[in-house]
Scaffold this motif. Structure first.
Motif, PDB file in Angstrom:
ATOM      1  N   VAL A  97       0.827  -1.220   0.000  1.00 55.27           N
ATOM      2  CA  VAL A  97       0.000   0.000   0.000  1.00 55.27           C
ATOM      3  C   VAL A  97       0.862   1.271   0.000  1.00 55.27           C
ATOM      4  CG1 VAL A  97      -1.827  -1.120   1.352  1.00 55.27           C
ATOM      5  CG2 VAL A  97      -0.076   0.163   2.543  1.00 55.27           C
ATOM      6  N   LEU A  99      -0.010   5.898   0.434  1.00 55.79           N
ATOM      7  CA  LEU A  99      -1.028   6.954   0.495  1.00 55.79           C
ATOM      8  C   LEU A  99      -0.349   8.316   0.646  1.00 55.79           C
ATOM      9  CD1 LEU A  99      -4.189   7.068   0.609  1.00 55.79           C
ATOM     10  CD2 LEU A  99      -3.986   7.134   3.100  1.00 55.79           C
ATOM     11  N   ARG A 104      -3.670  10.440   5.189  1.00 56.50           N
ATOM     12  CA  ARG A 104      -3.492   9.379   6.196  1.00 56.50           C
ATOM     13  C   ARG A 104      -4.343   9.661   7.439  1.00 56.50           C
ATOM     14  NH1 ARG A 104       3.080   9.070   5.235  1.00 56.50           N
ATOM     15  NH2 ARG A 104       2.849   8.599   3.013  1.00 56.50           N
ATOM     16  N   GLY A 105      -4.526   8.611   8.231  1.00 56.87           N
ATOM     17  CA  GLY A 105      -5.238   8.780   9.507  1.00 56.87           C
ATOM     18  C   GLY A 105      -6.742   8.760   9.373  1.00 56.87           C
ATOM     19  N   ARG A 106      -7.257   8.316   8.191  1.00 55.52           N
ATOM     20  CA  ARG A 106      -8.718   8.273   7.985  1.00 55.52           C
ATOM     21  C   ARG A 106      -9.230   6.852   7.795  1.00 55.52           C
ATOM     22  NH1 ARG A 106      -9.761  12.857   3.340  1.00 55.52           N
ATOM     23  NH2 ARG A 106      -8.323  14.417   4.149  1.00 55.52           N
ATOM     24  N   GLY A 107      -8.334   5.874   7.825  1.00 53.96           N
ATOM     25  CA  GLY A 107      -8.767   4.487   7.634  1.00 53.96           C
ATOM     26  C   GLY A 107      -9.000   4.098   6.179  1.00 53.96           C
ATOM     27  N   LEU A 108      -8.531   4.930   5.228  1.00 55.51           N
ATOM     28  CA  LEU A 108      -8.774   4.601   3.805  1.00 55.51           C
ATOM     29  C   LEU A 108      -8.038   3.325   3.400  1.00 55.51           C
ATOM     30  CD1 LEU A 108      -8.482   8.141   2.141  1.00 55.51           C
ATOM     31  CD2 LEU A 108     -10.564   6.789   2.547  1.00 55.51           C
ATOM     32  N   ILE A 109      -6.796   3.187   3.865  1.00 56.42           N
ATOM     33  CA  ILE A 109      -6.010   1.992   3.514  1.00 56.42           C
ATOM     34  C   ILE A 109      -6.615   0.777   4.217  1.00 56.42           C
ATOM     35  CG2 ILE A 109      -3.757   0.893   3.915  1.00 56.42           C
ATOM     36  CD1 ILE A 109      -3.748   2.826   1.512  1.00 56.42           C
ATOM     37  N   ASN A 110      -7.003   0.958   5.455  1.00 59.05           N
ATOM     38  CA  ASN A 110      -7.627  -0.146   6.188  1.00 59.05           C
ATOM     39  C   ASN A 110      -8.830  -0.683   5.405  1.00 59.05           C
ATOM     40  OD1 ASN A 110      -9.814  -1.130   8.166  1.00 59.05           O
ATOM     41  ND2 ASN A 110      -7.959  -1.211   9.407  1.00 59.05           N
ATOM     42  N   ASN A 137       9.355   0.818   9.585  1.00 59.33           N
ATOM     43  CA  ASN A 137       8.113   1.421   9.122  1.00 59.33           C
ATOM     44  C   ASN A 137       6.962   1.139  10.100  1.00 59.33           C
ATOM     45  OD1 ASN A 137       6.062   2.533   7.641  1.00 59.33           O
ATOM     46  ND2 ASN A 137       6.564   1.474   5.728  1.00 59.33           N
ATOM     47  N   SER A 140       3.311   1.349   8.789  1.00 57.54           N
ATOM     48  CA  SER A 140       2.885   0.186   8.008  1.00 57.54           C
ATOM     49  C   SER A 140       2.585  -1.003   8.928  1.00 57.54           C
ATOM     50  CB  SER A 140       3.986  -0.177   7.002  1.00 57.54           C
ATOM     51  OG  SER A 140       3.617  -1.306   6.273  1.00 57.54           O
ATOM     52  N   ARG A 146      -3.693  -3.551  12.867  1.00 55.14           N
ATOM     53  CA  ARG A 146      -5.129  -3.198  12.909  1.00 55.14           C
ATOM     54  C   ARG A 146      -5.968  -4.159  12.081  1.00 55.14           C
ATOM     55  NH1 ARG A 146      -3.532   2.346  13.280  1.00 55.14           N
ATOM     56  NH2 ARG A 146      -3.095   2.317  11.063  1.00 55.14           N
TER      57      ARG A 146
HETATM   58  C1  LIG Z   1       1.332   2.811   5.456  1.00 60.11           C
HETATM   59  C2  LIG Z   1       0.325   3.913   5.193  1.00 60.11           C
HETATM   60  C3  LIG Z   1      -0.404   3.662   3.871  1.00 60.11           C
HETATM   61  C4  LIG Z   1      -0.723   3.922   6.343  1.00 60.11           C
HETATM   62  O1  LIG Z   1      -1.716   4.914   6.145  1.00 60.11           O
HETATM   63  P1  LIG Z   1      -2.848   5.141   7.260  1.00 60.11           P
HETATM   64  O2  LIG Z   1      -3.734   6.226   6.826  1.00 60.11           O
HETATM   65  O3  LIG Z   1      -2.183   5.272   8.601  1.00 60.11           O
HETATM   66  O4  LIG Z   1      -3.592   3.738   7.229  1.00 60.11           O
HETATM   67  P2  LIG Z   1      -5.055   3.299   7.717  1.00 60.11           P
HETATM   68  O5  LIG Z   1      -6.013   3.352   6.596  1.00 60.11           O
HETATM   69  O6  LIG Z   1      -4.899   1.974   8.391  1.00 60.11           O
HETATM   70  O7  LIG Z   1      -5.497   4.405   8.741  1.00 60.11           O
HETATM   71  C5  LIG Z   1      -5.196   4.254  10.088  1.00 60.11           C
HETATM   72  C6  LIG Z   1      -5.345   5.566  10.797  1.00 60.11           C
HETATM   73  O8  LIG Z   1      -6.651   6.088  10.510  1.00 60.11           O
HETATM   74  C7  LIG Z   1      -7.425   6.137  11.745  1.00 60.11           C
HETATM   75  N1  LIG Z   1      -8.780   5.701  11.389  1.00 60.11           N
HETATM   76  C8  LIG Z   1      -9.845   6.514  11.282  1.00 60.11           C
HETATM   77  N2  LIG Z   1     -10.913   5.814  10.912  1.00 60.11           N
HETATM   78  C9  LIG Z   1     -10.539   4.534  10.775  1.00 60.11           C
HETATM   79  C10 LIG Z   1     -11.214   3.333  10.399  1.00 60.11           C
HETATM   80  N3  LIG Z   1     -12.514   3.332  10.103  1.00 60.11           N
HETATM   81  N4  LIG Z   1     -10.493   2.183  10.329  1.00 60.11           N
HETATM   82  C11 LIG Z   1      -9.197   2.166  10.631  1.00 60.11           C
HETATM   83  N5  LIG Z   1      -8.487   3.275  10.982  1.00 60.11           N
HETATM   84  C12 LIG Z   1      -9.167   4.449  11.062  1.00 60.11           C
HETATM   85  C13 LIG Z   1      -6.703   5.235  12.702  1.00 60.11           C
HETATM   86  O9  LIG Z   1      -6.910   5.608  14.043  1.00 60.11           O
HETATM   87  C14 LIG Z   1      -5.250   5.466  12.287  1.00 60.11           C
HETATM   88  O10 LIG Z   1      -4.806   6.730  12.756  1.00 60.11           O
HETATM   89  P3  LIG Z   1      -3.464   6.891  13.637  1.00 60.11           P
HETATM   90  O11 LIG Z   1      -2.330   6.494  12.709  1.00 60.11           O
HETATM   91  O12 LIG Z   1      -3.453   8.331  13.981  1.00 60.11           O
HETATM   92  O13 LIG Z   1      -3.618   5.942  14.784  1.00 60.11           O
HETATM   93  C15 LIG Z   1       1.000   5.314   5.114  1.00 60.11           C
HETATM   94  O14 LIG Z   1       1.669   5.557   6.313  1.00 60.11           O
HETATM   95  C16 LIG Z   1       1.989   5.412   3.946  1.00 60.11           C
HETATM   96  O15 LIG Z   1       1.617   5.634   2.786  1.00 60.11           O
HETATM   97  N6  LIG Z   1       3.302   5.277   4.236  1.00 60.11           N
HETATM   98  C17 LIG Z   1       4.345   5.385   3.194  1.00 60.11           C
HETATM   99  C18 LIG Z   1       4.310   4.218   2.238  1.00 60.11           C
HETATM  100  C19 LIG Z   1       4.448   2.911   2.989  1.00 60.11           C
HETATM  101  O16 LIG Z   1       5.181   2.827   3.955  1.00 60.11           O
HETATM  102  N7  LIG Z   1       3.742   1.869   2.515  1.00 60.11           N
HETATM  103  C20 LIG Z   1       3.777   0.554   3.139  1.00 60.11           C
HETATM  104  C21 LIG Z   1       4.969  -0.186   2.662  1.00 60.11           C
HETATM  105  S1  LIG Z   1       5.087  -1.779   3.471  1.00 60.11           S
END
Ligand SMILES: CC(C)(COP(=O)(O)OP(=O)(O)OC[C@H]1O[C@@H](n2cnc3c(N)ncnc32)[C@H](O)[C@@H]1OP(=O)(O)O)[C@@H](O)C(=O)NCCC(=O)NCCS
Length: 187
Positions: A97, A99, A104-110, A137, A140, A146
């Motif tokens: 993944v 983003l 980030r922080g909205r759960g879109l990747i989840n 990381n 990640s 989660r």
């Molecule tokens: C890895 C990466 C995609 C994670 O993005 P992210 O937005 O944190 O991922 P999620 O969709 O799981 O979102 C989780 C966050 O949204 C919040 N959230 C809000 N609503 C949510 C929901 N319905 N479900 C899950 N999380 C939710 C969570 O609390 C969490 O926030 P926090 O980090 O402040 O605790 C991002 O950090 C990234 O692009 N990194 C660089 C590239 C990378 O490292 N890729 C992975 C290579 S292995």
């Protein structure tokens, strides 16, 4: 083409080779956010290399061996996911993944990865979904956790990024664990 709604204004769809110009523009914009962890951030540098990268996925997808998908928020490409590998024979695949930082922080990747894992287990009968990240990381690893994945260990100095050898952490969820391991988050 199919589109899956992740949240208000956020759509998840296949990222196909005809979108090379859009992907090149996206790569330029998010490169500083992702290049510490994403190998293509170093190689996708213009429309030609963007097209080659997307085509390599299209070729593998035609053989049922991989896939690449984008996340659009209000019509703008903001990130995406891959089945980096997909082996229907052994029932094992790996998800990756990325983003844009401001999304980030909205759960879109989840939500996007849940959709992929549901499809892999329920429609394709896969057995194991893997997640591999640099040990540094933490964002990640938090996604994998989660999702209810288990950290299975570290492969030392197993890949090279930006000229440096890195350790990778391997996470996975099994079909028998899915659902129980990762209850739908609220919100
Ligand atoms: C890895 C990466 C995609 C994670 O993005 P992210 O937005 O944190 O991922 P999620 O969709 O799981 O979102 C989780 C966050 O949204 C919040 N959230 C809000 N609503 C949510 C929901 N319905 N479900 C899950 N999380 C939710 C969570 O609390 C969490 O926030 P926090 O980090 O402040 O605790 C991002 O950090 C990234 O692009 N990194 C660089 C590239 C990378 O490292 N890729 C992975 C290579 S292995």
């Amino acid at each position: 083409m199919f589109a899956h709604q992740l949240a208000d204004g956020a759509e998840f769809r296949p990222l196909e080779p005809w979108r090379a110009a859009e992907f090149a523009k996206h790569a330029d914009r998010v490169r500083p956010d992702i290049r510490d962890y994403i190998p293509w951030a170093w190689t996708v540098v213009d429309e030609r290399t963007a097209g080659e990268y997307l085509q390599s996925y299209a070729d593998k997808q035609a053989k049922d061996e991989a896939g690449i998908y984008g996340i659009w928020v209000d019509g703008v490409l903001q990130g995406g996911t891959v089945f980096r590998t997909f082996d229907a024979g052994t029932g094992v695949c790996e998800v990756g993944v990325w983003l844009a930082a401001e999304m980030r922080g909205r759960g879109l990747i989840n939500r996007a990865v849940r959709h992929m894992i549901d499809w892999a287990f329920h429609e394709r009968g896969m057995h194991r979904v893997e997640w591999v990240c640099d040990t540094r990381n933490t964002a990640s690893a938090a996604v994998a956790k989660r999702l209810g994945m288990t950290c299975e260990g570290v492969h030392r100095q197993s890949f090279v990024l930006g000229g440096k050898r890195r350790d990778s952490q391997v996470w996975a969820v099994l079909a028998t664990e899915w659902g129980e391991a990762a209850p739908e988050p609220r919100g």
